[in-house]
Enzyme design. Sequence first.
Site, mmCIF file in Angstrom:
data_model
loop_
_atom_site.group_PDB
_atom_site.id
_atom_site.type_symbol
_atom_site.label_atom_id
_atom_site.label_comp_id
_atom_site.label_asym_id
_atom_site.label_seq_id
_atom_site.Cartn_x
_atom_site.Cartn_y
_atom_site.Cartn_z
ATOM 1 N N ASN A 181 0.831 -1.240 -0.020
ATOM 2 C CA ASN A 181 -0.007 -0.022 0.011
ATOM 3 C C ASN A 181 0.992 1.369 -0.119
ATOM 4 O OD1 ASN A 181 -2.362 -1.763 0.089
ATOM 5 N ND2 ASN A 181 -2.069 -1.628 2.549
ATOM 6 N N GLY A 199 -3.985 3.402 0.964
ATOM 7 C CA GLY A 199 -4.220 2.981 2.283
ATOM 8 C C GLY A 199 -2.922 2.696 3.179
ATOM 9 N N HIS A 256 7.172 3.569 6.126
ATOM 10 C CA HIS A 256 8.168 2.564 5.992
ATOM 11 C C HIS A 256 7.857 1.540 5.108
ATOM 12 C CE1 HIS A 256 12.144 0.529 7.937
ATOM 13 N NE2 HIS A 256 11.774 -0.065 6.988
ATOM 14 N N HIS A 307 6.961 -1.290 3.086
ATOM 15 C CA HIS A 307 6.740 -2.608 3.488
ATOM 16 C C HIS A 307 5.612 -3.341 2.378
ATOM 17 C CE1 HIS A 307 3.374 -0.232 5.147
ATOM 18 N NE2 HIS A 307 2.677 -1.176 5.165
ATOM 19 N N HIS A 336 3.142 -6.608 2.176
ATOM 20 C CA HIS A 336 2.023 -7.576 2.996
ATOM 21 C C HIS A 336 2.244 -9.052 2.005
ATOM 22 C CE1 HIS A 336 -0.049 -4.476 5.285
ATOM 23 N NE2 HIS A 336 0.194 -3.923 4.325
HETATM 24 P P1 AMP Z 1 -0.033 -0.415 5.931
HETATM 25 O O1 AMP Z 1 -1.716 -0.166 6.336
HETATM 26 O O2 AMP Z 1 -0.243 -1.099 4.471
HETATM 27 O O3 AMP Z 1 0.571 0.707 5.886
HETATM 28 O O4 AMP Z 1 0.330 -1.515 6.706
HETATM 29 C C1 AMP Z 1 0.938 -1.367 7.985
HETATM 30 C C2 AMP Z 1 0.781 -2.793 8.767
HETATM 31 O O5 AMP Z 1 1.511 -2.747 9.612
HETATM 32 C C3 AMP Z 1 -0.701 -2.997 9.163
HETATM 33 O O6 AMP Z 1 -1.370 -4.323 8.556
HETATM 34 C C4 AMP Z 1 -0.636 -3.042 10.783
HETATM 35 O O7 AMP Z 1 -1.370 -4.182 11.107
HETATM 36 C C5 AMP Z 1 0.762 -3.461 10.648
HETATM 37 N N1 AMP Z 1 1.525 -3.134 12.042
HETATM 38 C C6 AMP Z 1 1.493 -1.872 12.585
HETATM 39 N N2 AMP Z 1 2.276 -1.901 13.865
HETATM 40 C C7 AMP Z 1 2.734 -2.981 13.884
HETATM 41 C C8 AMP Z 1 3.653 -4.032 14.728
HETATM 42 N N3 AMP Z 1 4.241 -3.266 15.846
HETATM 43 N N4 AMP Z 1 3.961 -5.223 14.442
HETATM 44 C C9 AMP Z 1 3.469 -5.944 13.679
HETATM 45 N N5 AMP Z 1 2.415 -5.481 12.366
HETATM 46 C C10 AMP Z 1 2.334 -3.979 12.936
HETATM 47 ZN ZN ZN Z 2 11.574 3.290 8.996
#
Ligand code: AMP
Ligand code: ZN
Length: 112
Positions: free
Chosen positions: A85, A91, A96, A98, A100
């Site tokens: 995302n 969304g 940072h 990432h 999924h």
């Molecule tokens: P997004 O909404 O695509 O930016 O994804 C961020 C994701 O990070 C979400 O699915 C959250 O549930 C996950 N998330 C946030 N904080 C943590 C954490 N401390 N450990 C594991 N997942 C996390």
């Molecule tokens: Zn970072």
Amino acid sequence: MSCIFCRIASGEVATTKAYEDSEVVAFYDTAPQAPTHILVIPKAHIPSLSAITEENAHIGTAIFRAIAELSKRAEFAGGFRVVSNSGADGGQTVGHLHFHMLGGRALGWPPG
Ligand code: AMP
Ligand code: ZN
């Protein structure tokens, strides 16, 4: 360091790790959207896919190699989906980069 994923990458915040190498770490999402929901991140702080440049693009290779390694797990035997995302409309809630990695059930398409 306020970025939560930088703090996870450095080990300051504990997570359940699924994979780690010198450039990448993967850990279980705390709000899983599928039976298996893993986040794959670069250890270096890169805000999103929009911040990929000539200098840091090598991280894409490292991330895809990690995803391929993780895909061999039994949980992903039926297939999986990778999502990154980006930005508000995409969304993105954590700034940072990432990816999924979702699997363990048949996933709907198109996403919301
Ligand atoms: P997004 O909404 O695509 O930016 O994804 C961020 C994701 O990070 C979400 O699915 C959250 O549930 C996950 N998330 C946030 N904080 C943590 C954490 N401390 N450990 C594991 N997942 C996390
Ligand atoms: Zn970072």
